[in-house]
Design a protein around this motif. Structure first.
Motif, PDB file in Angstrom:
ATOM      1  N   THR A 206      42.560  51.849-102.381  1.00  0.00           N
ATOM      2  CA  THR A 206      41.755  51.610-101.188  1.00  0.00           C
ATOM      3  C   THR A 206      40.864  50.406-101.500  1.00  0.00           C
ATOM      4  OG1 THR A 206      39.878  52.995-101.872  1.00  0.00           O
ATOM      5  CG2 THR A 206      41.650  54.079-100.621  1.00  0.00           C
ATOM      6  N   THR A 207      40.061  50.034-100.534  1.00  0.00           N
ATOM      7  CA  THR A 207      39.010  49.050-100.790  1.00  0.00           C
ATOM      8  C   THR A 207      37.704  49.817-100.894  1.00  0.00           C
ATOM      9  OG1 THR A 207      38.663  48.682 -98.435  1.00  0.00           O
ATOM     10  CG2 THR A 207      40.225  47.217 -99.554  1.00  0.00           C
ATOM     11  N   GLY A 208      36.612  49.113-101.045  1.00  0.00           N
ATOM     12  CA  GLY A 208      35.294  49.733-101.106  1.00  0.00           C
ATOM     13  C   GLY A 208      34.249  48.657-101.241  1.00  0.00           C
TER      14      GLY A 208
ATOM     15  N   CYS B 102      40.223  56.976 -97.625  1.00  0.00           N
ATOM     16  CA  CYS B 102      40.799  58.176 -98.235  1.00  0.00           C
ATOM     17  C   CYS B 102      41.152  59.213 -97.171  1.00  0.00           C
ATOM     18  CB  CYS B 102      39.847  58.750 -99.279  1.00  0.00           C
ATOM     19  SG  CYS B 102      39.782  57.793-100.819  1.00  0.00           S
ATOM     20  N   ARG B 103      40.310  59.328 -96.164  1.00  0.00           N
ATOM     21  CA  ARG B 103      40.620  60.260 -95.059  1.00  0.00           C
ATOM     22  C   ARG B 103      41.883  59.815 -94.322  1.00  0.00           C
ATOM     23  NH1 ARG B 103      34.476  61.477 -93.325  1.00  0.00           N
ATOM     24  NH2 ARG B 103      34.254  63.357 -94.588  1.00  0.00           N
ATOM     25  N   ARG B 104      42.053  58.499 -94.135  1.00  0.00           N
ATOM     26  CA  ARG B 104      43.276  58.003 -93.496  1.00  0.00           C
ATOM     27  C   ARG B 104      44.501  58.322 -94.353  1.00  0.00           C
ATOM     28  NH1 ARG B 104      39.823  54.055 -91.654  1.00  0.00           N
ATOM     29  NH2 ARG B 104      40.203  52.567 -93.324  1.00  0.00           N
ATOM     30  N   LEU B 105      44.363  58.166 -95.661  1.00  0.00           N
ATOM     31  CA  LEU B 105      45.475  58.512 -96.561  1.00  0.00           C
ATOM     32  C   LEU B 105      45.817  59.990 -96.442  1.00  0.00           C
ATOM     33  CD1 LEU B 105      44.434  56.484 -99.732  1.00  0.00           C
ATOM     34  CD2 LEU B 105      46.449  56.052 -98.293  1.00  0.00           C
ATOM     35  N   ARG B 106      44.778  60.832 -96.388  1.00  0.00           N
ATOM     36  CA  ARG B 106      45.009  62.279 -96.273  1.00  0.00           C
ATOM     37  C   ARG B 106      45.641  62.639 -94.933  1.00  0.00           C
ATOM     38  NH1 ARG B 106      42.656  66.228 -99.402  1.00  0.00           N
ATOM     39  NH2 ARG B 106      44.178  67.457 -98.263  1.00  0.00           N
TER      40      ARG B 106
ATOM     41  N   ILE C 147      35.279  53.668 -98.546  1.00  0.00           N
ATOM     42  CA  ILE C 147      36.202  54.371 -99.439  1.00  0.00           C
ATOM     43  C   ILE C 147      36.582  55.717 -98.843  1.00  0.00           C
ATOM     44  CG2 ILE C 147      36.498  55.466-101.705  1.00  0.00           C
ATOM     45  CD1 ILE C 147      34.732  53.271-102.874  1.00  0.00           C
ATOM     46  N   LEU C 148      35.578  56.477 -98.432  1.00  0.00           N
ATOM     47  CA  LEU C 148      35.854  57.797 -97.857  1.00  0.00           C
ATOM     48  C   LEU C 148      36.693  57.680 -96.590  1.00  0.00           C
ATOM     49  CD1 LEU C 148      35.526  60.823 -98.004  1.00  0.00           C
ATOM     50  CD2 LEU C 148      33.331  60.576 -96.806  1.00  0.00           C
ATOM     51  N   ALA C 149      36.400  56.692 -95.756  1.00  0.00           N
ATOM     52  CA  ALA C 149      37.174  56.506 -94.517  1.00  0.00           C
ATOM     53  C   ALA C 149      38.638  56.209 -94.837  1.00  0.00           C
ATOM     54  CB  ALA C 149      36.564  55.381 -93.672  1.00  0.00           C
TER      55      ALA C 149
ATOM     56  N   SER D 293      42.239  65.510-106.532  1.00  0.00           N
ATOM     57  CA  SER D 293      43.427  65.404-105.678  1.00  0.00           C
ATOM     58  C   SER D 293      43.098  65.306-104.191  1.00  0.00           C
ATOM     59  CB  SER D 293      44.378  66.573-105.933  1.00  0.00           C
ATOM     60  OG  SER D 293      43.751  67.791-105.581  1.00  0.00           O
ATOM     61  N   SER D 294      41.913  65.762-103.788  1.00  0.00           N
ATOM     62  CA  SER D 294      41.558  65.695-102.367  1.00  0.00           C
ATOM     63  C   SER D 294      41.307  64.257-101.898  1.00  0.00           C
ATOM     64  CB  SER D 294      40.297  66.523-102.087  1.00  0.00           C
ATOM     65  OG  SER D 294      39.135  65.834-102.520  1.00  0.00           O
ATOM     66  N   LEU D 295      40.988  63.362-102.838  1.00  0.00           N
ATOM     67  CA  LEU D 295      40.626  61.973-102.552  1.00  0.00           C
ATOM     68  C   LEU D 295      39.318  61.852-101.765  1.00  0.00           C
ATOM     69  CD1 LEU D 295      44.070  60.393-101.569  1.00  0.00           C
ATOM     70  CD2 LEU D 295      42.850  60.145-103.738  1.00  0.00           C
ATOM     71  N   LEU D 296      38.589  62.933-101.620  1.00  0.00           N
ATOM     72  CA  LEU D 296      37.409  62.917-100.755  1.00  0.00           C
ATOM     73  C   LEU D 296      36.098  62.909-101.533  1.00  0.00           C
ATOM     74  CD1 LEU D 296      38.692  65.374 -98.002  1.00  0.00           C
ATOM     75  CD2 LEU D 296      38.834  62.874 -98.077  1.00  0.00           C
ATOM     76  N   GLY D 297      36.146  62.519-102.787  1.00  0.00           N
ATOM     77  CA  GLY D 297      34.938  62.452-103.598  1.00  0.00           C
ATOM     78  C   GLY D 297      34.747  63.716-104.400  1.00  0.00           C
ATOM     79  N   GLY D 298      33.883  63.634-105.373  1.00  0.00           N
ATOM     80  CA  GLY D 298      33.617  64.774-106.239  1.00  0.00           C
ATOM     81  C   GLY D 298      32.470  64.438-107.162  1.00  0.00           C
TER      82      GLY D 298
END
Length: 167
Positions: free
Chosen positions: A69-71, A49-53, A45-47, A25-30
């Motif tokens: 997102t893209t990646g 996801c951080r914008r989404l958060r 992807i992380l960038a 749920s964090s969208l920040l990887g796992g």
């Protein structure tokens, strides 16, 4: 009609319009698929996801929902969905079906023709693979205009479970 195919392999190496990430749920990887997609897909992807958060998903992505997102993968989009943890006490199958339905809704909105899915919730979230395969295949058969859905399965046990559902 959507074609459903099975592939045994690594989803991060699939060539498709979109790949689905079994995200947390964090969208920040796992770990698992999520970690592999974030590692292989690079910092974009992380960038994103951080914008989404920082925006609409400040508290994270809810279980059963999906966002794209893209990646840096051989896919134009990564569709992140949060699968439910399996529970012996509570039937969460509607949430698992929602992961597939919502991912396909996002794919349809993006104009994706090919989508690759992992076995959502069947890893660390403990969903029994036979039931996860049943829910995934039934939902995909009902839910999309995408031309091709590929279930990319990491091991023989998962592949066999999905193959039984297609027979």
């Amino acid at each position: 009609m959507t074609t459903i195919r099975l592939v045994r392999g690594d989803i991060t190496r699939e060539s498709a319009d979109a790949i689905v990430n079994a995200a947390n749920s964090s969208l920040l990887g796992g770990g698992g698929v999520d970690g592999a997609i974030h590692r292989r897909g690079g910092p974009a992807i992380l960038a994103e996801c951080r914008r989404l958060r920082a925006g609409h998903y400040g508290k994270g992505l809810a279980t059963g929902q999906a966002v794209a997102t893209t990646g840096d993968l051989d896919a134009r989009w990564v569709i992140h969905t949060v699968g439910p943890r399996y529970s012996h006490e509570e039937d969460r199958s509607a949430l698992l079906a929602s992961c597939h339905r919502e991912s396909l809704r996002v794919a349809d909105e993006l104009g994706a023709r090919t989508v690759a899915f992992p076995a959502v919730s069947a890893g660390i979230y403990g969903w029994p693979i036979d039931d996860a395969a049943r829910i995934a295949v039934e939902t995909v058969r009902e839910a999309t205009t995408v031309e091709e859905v590929r279930f990319v399965l990491f091991d023989e046990k998962a592949y066999d479970a999905f193959a039984r559902q297609l027979d």
